[in-house]
Design a protein around this motif. Structure first.
Motif, short mmCIF file in Angstrom:
data_model
loop_
_atom_site.label_atom_id
_atom_site.label_comp_id
_atom_site.label_asym_id
_atom_site.label_seq_id
_atom_site.Cartn_x
_atom_site.Cartn_y
_atom_site.Cartn_z
N VAL A 1 31.19 -2.65 -8.78
CA VAL A 1 31.41 -2.83 -7.35
C VAL A 1 30.87 -1.63 -6.60
CG1 VAL A 1 33.11 -3.16 -5.51
CG2 VAL A 1 33.45 -4.28 -7.72
N GLY A 2 31.15 -0.42 -7.14
CA GLY A 2 30.64 0.80 -6.51
C GLY A 2 29.12 0.82 -6.44
N ILE A 3 28.47 0.33 -7.49
CA ILE A 3 27.01 0.29 -7.51
C ILE A 3 26.50 -0.71 -6.47
CG2 ILE A 3 25.01 -0.38 -8.90
CD1 ILE A 3 26.56 0.77 -11.34
N ALA A 4 27.14 -1.90 -6.43
CA ALA A 4 26.74 -2.91 -5.44
C ALA A 4 26.91 -2.36 -4.02
CB ALA A 4 27.57 -4.17 -5.63
N ARG A 5 28.01 -1.68 -3.77
CA ARG A 5 28.26 -1.10 -2.45
C ARG A 5 27.18 -0.06 -2.10
NH1 ARG A 5 33.69 2.13 -2.30
NH2 ARG A 5 32.42 3.34 -3.75
N ALA A 6 26.79 0.75 -3.11
CA ALA A 6 25.77 1.78 -2.87
C ALA A 6 24.40 1.17 -2.59
CB ALA A 6 25.70 2.71 -4.07
N LEU A 7 24.16 -0.04 -3.10
CA LEU A 7 22.87 -0.70 -2.92
C LEU A 7 22.82 -1.56 -1.66
CD1 LEU A 7 22.20 -1.92 -6.59
CD2 LEU A 7 21.16 0.04 -5.43
N ALA A 8 23.94 -1.69 -0.98
CA ALA A 8 24.06 -2.67 0.11
C ALA A 8 22.99 -2.53 1.17
CB ALA A 8 25.46 -2.58 0.74
N ASN A 9 22.65 -1.31 1.54
CA ASN A 9 21.71 -1.08 2.63
C ASN A 9 20.29 -0.78 2.16
OD1 ASN A 9 23.48 -1.30 5.05
ND2 ASN A 9 24.58 0.36 4.01
N ASN A 10 19.95 -1.32 0.97
CA ASN A 10 18.60 -1.19 0.41
C ASN A 10 18.12 0.26 0.36
OD1 ASN A 10 17.85 -4.06 0.01
ND2 ASN A 10 18.12 -4.16 2.23
N PRO A 11 18.85 1.13 -0.33
CA PRO A 11 18.43 2.54 -0.38
C PRO A 11 17.18 2.73 -1.23
CG PRO A 11 20.21 2.16 -1.92
CD PRO A 11 20.03 0.87 -1.15
N ASN A 12 16.52 3.85 -1.00
CA ASN A 12 15.38 4.25 -1.84
C ASN A 12 15.83 5.19 -2.96
OD1 ASN A 12 13.53 2.91 -0.09
ND2 ASN A 12 13.68 4.64 1.32
N VAL A 13 17.00 5.80 -2.75
CA VAL A 13 17.52 6.79 -3.69
C VAL A 13 18.97 6.45 -4.00
CG1 VAL A 13 18.06 9.24 -4.05
CG2 VAL A 13 16.00 8.58 -2.76
N LEU A 14 19.35 6.59 -5.27
CA LEU A 14 20.73 6.38 -5.69
C LEU A 14 21.23 7.65 -6.38
CD1 LEU A 14 23.07 4.34 -5.92
CD2 LEU A 14 22.11 3.59 -8.11
N LEU A 15 22.28 8.25 -5.82
CA LEU A 15 22.88 9.45 -6.40
C LEU A 15 24.12 9.05 -7.19
CD1 LEU A 15 22.76 11.78 -3.23
CD2 LEU A 15 20.98 11.42 -4.97
N CYS A 16 24.19 9.50 -8.43
CA CYS A 16 25.29 9.12 -9.33
C CYS A 16 26.04 10.37 -9.77
CB CYS A 16 24.76 8.39 -10.57
SG CYS A 16 23.74 6.95 -10.19
N ASP A 17 27.26 10.54 -9.29
CA ASP A 17 28.05 11.74 -9.60
C ASP A 17 29.04 11.43 -10.73
OD1 ASP A 17 29.21 14.20 -9.59
OD2 ASP A 17 30.02 14.11 -7.57
N GLU A 18 28.65 11.77 -11.96
CA GLU A 18 29.48 11.51 -13.15
C GLU A 18 29.91 10.04 -13.18
OE1 GLU A 18 29.97 13.57 -15.53
OE2 GLU A 18 29.97 15.63 -14.79
N ALA A 19 28.95 9.15 -12.97
CA ALA A 19 29.26 7.72 -12.78
C ALA A 19 29.86 7.05 -14.01
CB ALA A 19 28.00 6.97 -12.36
N THR A 20 29.67 7.65 -15.20
CA THR A 20 30.19 7.02 -16.42
C THR A 20 31.27 7.85 -17.11
OG1 THR A 20 28.44 8.02 -17.77
CG2 THR A 20 27.99 5.85 -16.82
N SER A 21 31.65 8.98 -16.54
CA SER A 21 32.57 9.90 -17.23
C SER A 21 33.95 9.30 -17.46
CB SER A 21 32.71 11.20 -16.44
OG SER A 21 31.48 11.89 -16.43
N ALA A 22 34.37 8.36 -16.62
CA ALA A 22 35.71 7.77 -16.75
C ALA A 22 35.70 6.50 -17.59
CB ALA A 22 36.28 7.48 -15.37
N LEU A 23 34.57 6.19 -18.21
CA LEU A 23 34.42 4.91 -18.92
C LEU A 23 34.32 5.12 -20.43
CD1 LEU A 23 31.72 3.35 -16.54
CD2 LEU A 23 34.21 3.14 -16.38
N ASP A 24 34.71 4.09 -21.17
CA ASP A 24 34.59 4.14 -22.63
C ASP A 24 33.12 3.96 -23.02
OD1 ASP A 24 34.00 1.19 -23.39
OD2 ASP A 24 35.73 1.02 -22.06
N PRO A 25 32.76 4.28 -24.27
CA PRO A 25 31.35 4.25 -24.68
C PRO A 25 30.66 2.90 -24.48
CG PRO A 25 32.62 5.48 -26.28
CD PRO A 25 33.62 4.87 -25.32
#
Length: 337
Positions: free
Chosen positions: A149-173
């Protein structure tokens, strides 16, 4: 393209001034996935937040797509930020809103005409694999689904750049791998430049084209991920890589070895060739494999082997020279005893 020029960020604290980012310069090419790696406190998240001016740098410049963000006034900066999406470690979804409403929120904030919001949100839900979660609330989602959902929200306005701040640190492998696959898909299909902050070298190895290692606010090493894994220069870089590819040999094993112990690194296609078997056939030496593996980084093989060679010194030297001529690097860890 993103250009970071002599950027510094200084924080004022009760104990004085703390330099979060210290004179960093980086160039990130359009359409690449770029990793910034460091331990907690290294300055990587501060640097990321300076890129879209969530935090204004103390000095230096940020140019994104030819626009110097540090020179923009508030109104123009808000428009420029619409083209820079951001996803976070802890998702930051609005608990009282459905998945659809969370994504639509970004579009409404950007004053998107109401008639275009529905189709855009549904397209994004399809892209991130959550079309069936349209009307559920964040509390009903798994961690991986929340990040989608966070990724979809970040893409909503058709960005050219996506910044990911520890986007997977809270997730299992397993979930981490699925999110990384999604980011690779987004990068490939939409040609979005992705900057990924992490302390996990497995993440960088899996997804990034180039990377920088940060320590105490400074970039201490930078380059292609493959090259850094193959020939790390800094001790901290080696420490990070050893968390993924470890070749520490137990002393009890080394003490049993009386021959010459070497570490052999093969780059590219030669990693899959029978260099060692050819060596043992052509020279009067015996080989004993102690440790080894072939890693795949951006689909290119990197082979690293630790082995013991026994024989006359002259024959061992000839064998090592033969291996050197067929590989990138040979390091003698210990001479024969």
């Amino acid at each position: 393209m993103i250009e970071i020029r002599n950027l510094s960020k200084i924080y004022k604290t009760k104990n004085g001034h703390v330099k979060g980012v210290d004179n960093v310069s980086l160039t990130i090419q359009e359409g690449e996935i770029y990793g910034i790696v460091g331990y907690s406190g290294a300055g990587k998240s501060s640097l990321l937040r300076c890129i879209n001016l969530l935090e204004r740098p103390t000095s230096g410049g940020i140019t994104v797509g030819g626009i110097d963000l540090t020179s923009l006034k508030d109104g123009d900066l808000r428009l420029a930020r619409l083209k820079i999406g951001m996803i976070f470690q802890h998702f930051y979804l609005i608990s009282q809103k459905t998945v659809f409403e969370n994504i639509a929120f970004s579009l409404k904030a950007a004053k998107t005409p109401p008639g275009k919001i529905k189709n855009r949100v549904e397209d994004l839900l399809e892209m991130v694999g959550l079309a069936d979660k349209r009307d559920v609330y964040p509390s009903q989602l798994s961690g991986g689904q929340k990040q989608r959902v966070g990724i979809a929200r970040a893409l909503a306005n058709n960005p050219n750049v996506l910044l990911c701040d520890e986007a997977t640190s809270a997730l299992d492998p397993t979930t981490t791998k699925s999110i990384l696959n999604l980011l690779k898909k987004i990068n490939k299909e939409l040609n979005i430049t992705i900057i990924l902050i992490t302390h996990e070298m497995n993440v960088v190895k899996e997804i990034c084209d180039r990377m920088a290692i940060m320590q105490e606010g400074r970039v201490i090493e930078e380059g292609r991920v493959y090259d850094i894994f193959a020939t790390p220069q800094e001790e901290l870089t080696k420490e990070f890589i050893e968390s993924v590819v470890s070749f520490e040999m137990p002393e009890v094993i080394l003490n049993k070895c009386k021959g010459t112990i070497v570490k052999v690194l093969f780059r590219g296609e030669v990693a899959g060739e029978g260099v060692i078997s050819d060596t043992l056939q052509q020279f009067n030496v015996k080989g004993n494999f102690l440790h080894g593996s072939i890693e795949y980084i951006q689909e290119s093989p990197l082979g690293i082997f630790v082995m013991e060679l026994k024989g006359e010194n002259e024959e061992i030297e000839k064998a090592l020279q033969f291996i050197k001529n067929r590989s990138a690097q040979v390091e003698v860890l210990r001479d024969g005893v």
